[in-house]
Design a protein around this motif. Sequence first.
Motif, short mmCIF file in Angstrom:
data_model
loop_
_atom_site.label_atom_id
_atom_site.label_comp_id
_atom_site.label_asym_id
_atom_site.label_seq_id
_atom_site.Cartn_x
_atom_site.Cartn_y
_atom_site.Cartn_z
N LEU B 187 -19.15 -12.47 26.81
CA LEU B 187 -18.49 -13.03 25.37
C LEU B 187 -17.07 -12.55 24.82
CD1 LEU B 187 -20.77 -13.48 22.47
CD2 LEU B 187 -21.15 -14.38 24.36
N GLU B 188 -15.89 -13.68 24.83
CA GLU B 188 -14.74 -13.13 24.68
C GLU B 188 -14.24 -13.22 23.38
OE1 GLU B 188 -12.12 -11.94 26.90
OE2 GLU B 188 -13.35 -12.14 28.23
N LEU B 189 -14.63 -12.89 22.84
CA LEU B 189 -14.28 -12.73 21.29
C LEU B 189 -12.43 -12.15 20.75
CD1 LEU B 189 -17.07 -10.28 20.31
CD2 LEU B 189 -17.47 -12.99 21.01
N SER B 190 -13.18 -13.11 20.20
CA SER B 190 -11.29 -13.08 19.38
C SER B 190 -10.63 -11.87 18.54
CB SER B 190 -11.21 -14.64 18.67
OG SER B 190 -11.75 -14.63 17.16
N THR B 191 -11.75 -11.09 18.15
CA THR B 191 -11.30 -9.80 17.00
C THR B 191 -12.37 -9.49 18.10
OG1 THR B 191 -13.72 -10.03 16.29
CG2 THR B 191 -11.97 -11.48 14.99
N ASP B 192 -11.42 -8.32 17.91
CA ASP B 192 -12.19 -6.69 18.72
C ASP B 192 -13.50 -5.73 18.34
OD1 ASP B 192 -10.61 -7.20 21.21
OD2 ASP B 192 -9.40 -5.72 19.64
N ILE B 193 -14.41 -6.48 18.24
CA ILE B 193 -16.04 -5.91 17.36
C ILE B 193 -16.07 -5.20 18.14
CG2 ILE B 193 -18.09 -6.39 16.52
CD1 ILE B 193 -17.44 -8.88 16.31
N GLU B 194 -16.11 -3.34 17.68
CA GLU B 194 -16.74 -2.32 18.37
C GLU B 194 -17.70 -1.46 17.52
OE1 GLU B 194 -13.93 1.10 18.25
OE2 GLU B 194 -12.41 -0.08 19.74
N SER B 195 -19.18 -0.89 18.05
CA SER B 195 -20.44 -0.31 17.29
C SER B 195 -19.63 1.21 16.47
CB SER B 195 -20.49 0.29 18.99
OG SER B 195 -21.85 1.15 17.88
N ASP B 196 -20.71 0.73 15.41
CA ASP B 196 -20.64 1.81 15.30
C ASP B 196 -20.78 3.30 14.80
OD1 ASP B 196 -22.02 0.52 14.62
OD2 ASP B 196 -22.69 0.93 12.18
N CYS B 197 -21.30 3.28 16.08
CA CYS B 197 -21.89 4.78 16.16
C CYS B 197 -21.26 5.74 16.42
CB CYS B 197 -22.10 4.37 18.27
SG CYS B 197 -23.03 6.31 18.65
N ALA B 198 -21.97 6.93 15.43
CA ALA B 198 -21.94 7.85 14.69
C ALA B 198 -22.47 8.92 14.10
CB ALA B 198 -20.51 7.29 13.47
N ALA B 199 -21.90 9.33 14.37
CA ALA B 199 -22.65 11.26 13.68
C ALA B 199 -22.61 11.06 12.17
CB ALA B 199 -22.27 12.56 14.23
N LEU B 200 -23.70 10.91 11.35
CA LEU B 200 -23.72 10.89 9.90
C LEU B 200 -24.19 12.26 9.25
CD1 LEU B 200 -25.84 7.28 9.81
CD2 LEU B 200 -23.09 8.37 9.81
N ASN B 201 -24.30 13.13 10.28
CA ASN B 201 -24.81 14.38 9.09
C ASN B 201 -23.82 15.60 8.09
OD1 ASN B 201 -23.57 14.95 11.64
ND2 ASN B 201 -24.36 16.90 12.13
N GLY B 202 -22.31 14.53 8.73
CA GLY B 202 -21.58 15.48 7.88
C GLY B 202 -21.48 14.46 6.58
N LEU B 203 -21.72 13.24 6.38
CA LEU B 203 -21.80 12.32 5.38
C LEU B 203 -22.52 12.68 4.61
CD1 LEU B 203 -20.74 10.07 4.05
CD2 LEU B 203 -21.83 8.55 5.27
N VAL B 204 -23.72 12.75 5.38
CA VAL B 204 -25.17 13.52 4.76
C VAL B 204 -24.93 14.30 3.73
CG1 VAL B 204 -27.92 13.85 4.49
CG2 VAL B 204 -27.08 12.49 5.75
N ALA B 205 -24.91 15.84 4.75
CA ALA B 205 -24.63 16.82 3.86
C ALA B 205 -23.67 17.10 1.75
CB ALA B 205 -23.46 17.89 4.60
N ARG B 288 -17.88 9.40 -3.25
CA ARG B 288 -18.26 10.20 -2.11
C ARG B 288 -18.42 10.02 -0.36
NH1 ARG B 288 -20.11 15.98 -3.81
NH2 ARG B 288 -21.54 15.69 -6.08
N MET B 289 -19.41 8.89 -0.89
CA MET B 289 -19.15 7.83 0.40
C MET B 289 -17.53 7.33 0.90
SD MET B 289 -22.30 6.31 0.93
CE MET B 289 -23.98 6.44 0.60
N CYS B 290 -16.87 7.22 -0.07
CA CYS B 290 -15.70 5.91 0.40
C CYS B 290 -14.22 7.48 0.60
CB CYS B 290 -14.74 5.40 -1.01
SG CYS B 290 -16.07 4.18 -1.74
N GLN B 291 -15.03 9.21 -0.22
CA GLN B 291 -13.93 9.74 0.77
C GLN B 291 -14.03 10.24 1.99
OE1 GLN B 291 -14.11 12.86 -2.71
NE2 GLN B 291 -13.81 11.20 -4.12
N HIS B 292 -15.18 9.73 2.12
CA HIS B 292 -15.72 10.11 3.87
C HIS B 292 -15.41 9.83 4.73
CE1 HIS B 292 -18.20 12.25 7.11
NE2 HIS B 292 -17.79 13.34 6.27
#
Lengths: 336, 336
Positions: B187-205, B288-292
């Motif tokens: 699909l040719e998307l007008s916006t660049d949608i990227e996967s949010d793939c990330a490790a969440l262990n830091g946020l969980v800590a 806490r979340m918003c600061q990460h």
Amino acid sequence: MDKDLILLGHGSGGKLSHQLLDELIIPTLSGVSVAGQNDAAVVEHNGQRLAFTTDSYVVDPIFFPGGNIGTLAVNGTVNDLAMMGARPLFMSVGLILEEGMSRRELAAILASMREAADGAGIAIVTGDTKVVPRGKADRLFINTSGVGVVENGVEINGCKARVGDRVIINGTIGDHGIAVLAAREGLELSTDIESDCAALNGLVAELLKEGDALRVLRDPTRGGVATTLKEIAIQSGVTVTLREESLPLKNGVKGVCSILGLDPLYVANEGKLLAIVAPERADAALDRMCQHPLGRDAAIIGEVTGASDGRVQLETAVGGMRGVEMLAGEQLPRIC
Amino acid sequence: MDKDLILLGHGSGGKLSHQLLDELIIPTLSGVSVAGQNDAAVVEHNGQRLAFTTDSYVVDPIFFPGGNIGTLAVNGTVNDLAMMGARPLFMSVGLILEEGMSRRELAAILASMREAADGAGIAIVTGDTKVVPRGKADRLFINTSGVGVVENGVEINGCKARVGDRVIINGTIGDHGIAVLAAREGLELSTDIESDCAALNGLVAELLKEGDALRVLRDPTRGGVATTLKEIAIQSGVTVTLREESLPLKNGVKGVCSILGLDPLYVANEGKLLAIVAPERADAALDRMCQHPLGRDAAIIGEVTGASDGRVQLETAVGGMRGVEMLAGEQLPRIC
């Protein structure tokens, strides 16, 4: 040959596998160059040593005489833990199913897994299931990963073979590979060759009673006895000399191998272990094996005869000596 | 429909997946009937709690905006550990390669895995590589299994949601699923949608600092936010009410979903978590979340509004209320 392509031989457990592992996979993933790999990693955590291992199973066909992909997946991971002298604790099961696979067959395989796990005394505690469209997998692939505990004082390692040590195997070689091959090709064999698929942790518990005299344990799966001994010889920096006459071999396996031009030394086993044992305890260890149901045909098959960069040689029945190398290429794809 | 066949929907993470798990896989493998499954098993050993999890990755295509199958495989397993409040320790990598796969692509994927593992602070300690003939797999499947430690006092569980608790998410929903879908379909998307793939262990800590006020953590992967909340609601025996207006959603994802008739509540995420938090600490947890870095778009999206057999409902933007069920069938196959 396009050097950029992955070949079947890269999954053989032999020479190409080792090249791919040593050149690409291990340095990239672990960030270290590892001279020798054991069957499981041993990780220290809070003063305890945990063994951790993973294997994916892609055997074709998924049912064969003596077992199925499920028994293989459980016993294989139990054995990888046991080969580090670890007591298996718990394992995971990851299923990749092909759309259209029979649910009845899946149920039969899962029941076998449960039975194998109960038999080995390991708990299946977590899992995952994925399904891919028809034609994107081959019915069923199974990954199992396992965790075990290495008790204090247990130090089994592929690098511990010393000159004079004896090489013992707990029974006949090549049964698994030939059973799977026969099932795959629909060979009508006059003899009933069954896979030797079995959990070896009970047998290992017996052998561990030999303490320090037990140097190395390893299960000769993909690549067979030859490749496995070559790995140990390289890790320990020794020469291993096998006596062809001492190798336990069923007549049926011998016959199929000779018809098909296969060398049983390279054929996969799934219920066998090689133990390298100090000379003064070799007979005692052999006795322990012979008294165990999975070691009745155990035999001393060779000896560590010198220091080297990892040679393995075979003293043939007629008294000659030939070098033994790792499996080159792919002899029997998808054997486990 | 032949009831004996495995369907794509059995791998969706939704209703059919749960049926297969609850009726066949879990009772057979574990010998127990399990009412609710968490992201990882927690096993007690020698007075310590270890978390253990496994996942196989079959995403198509293997490279997509924001990541590849390798980053997914590492972060996914790190996240499953983190969702139990566990600190990731070590992991395994099992590769199933299709003959003919590009070695260069494999190298790139392995390098991504290493980078992801380093980023998450988890060690890759063991692995396995199998190769199957061309046409018997689809380039590359990866299994990762991971072990983590659950520190004393940490008690995160899907059954702990209570009436009054707030539901918080750390950012926009559906990014991963739409990025993979767009890459797969070209699909040719007008916006660049990227996967949010990330490790969440830091946020969980960070979130674990809320102690007992943090009841449940879960990452809404296959099946999306809707299916994940439904699982939690069933496990806890509560009703969860979402406010449609509060759901963080990128305009691009919203646009693609509305064109294709997809509901973003069912689209997979790979860097998101749902946290169920006691009401008096909800704002603090949100802060806490918003600061990460991985929680800048965090929002309170709903509330546990009563006891039930596991209802989820959505208060729509115009004030209506509709029931939310688990994903039925297969919306986007091979999304992870």
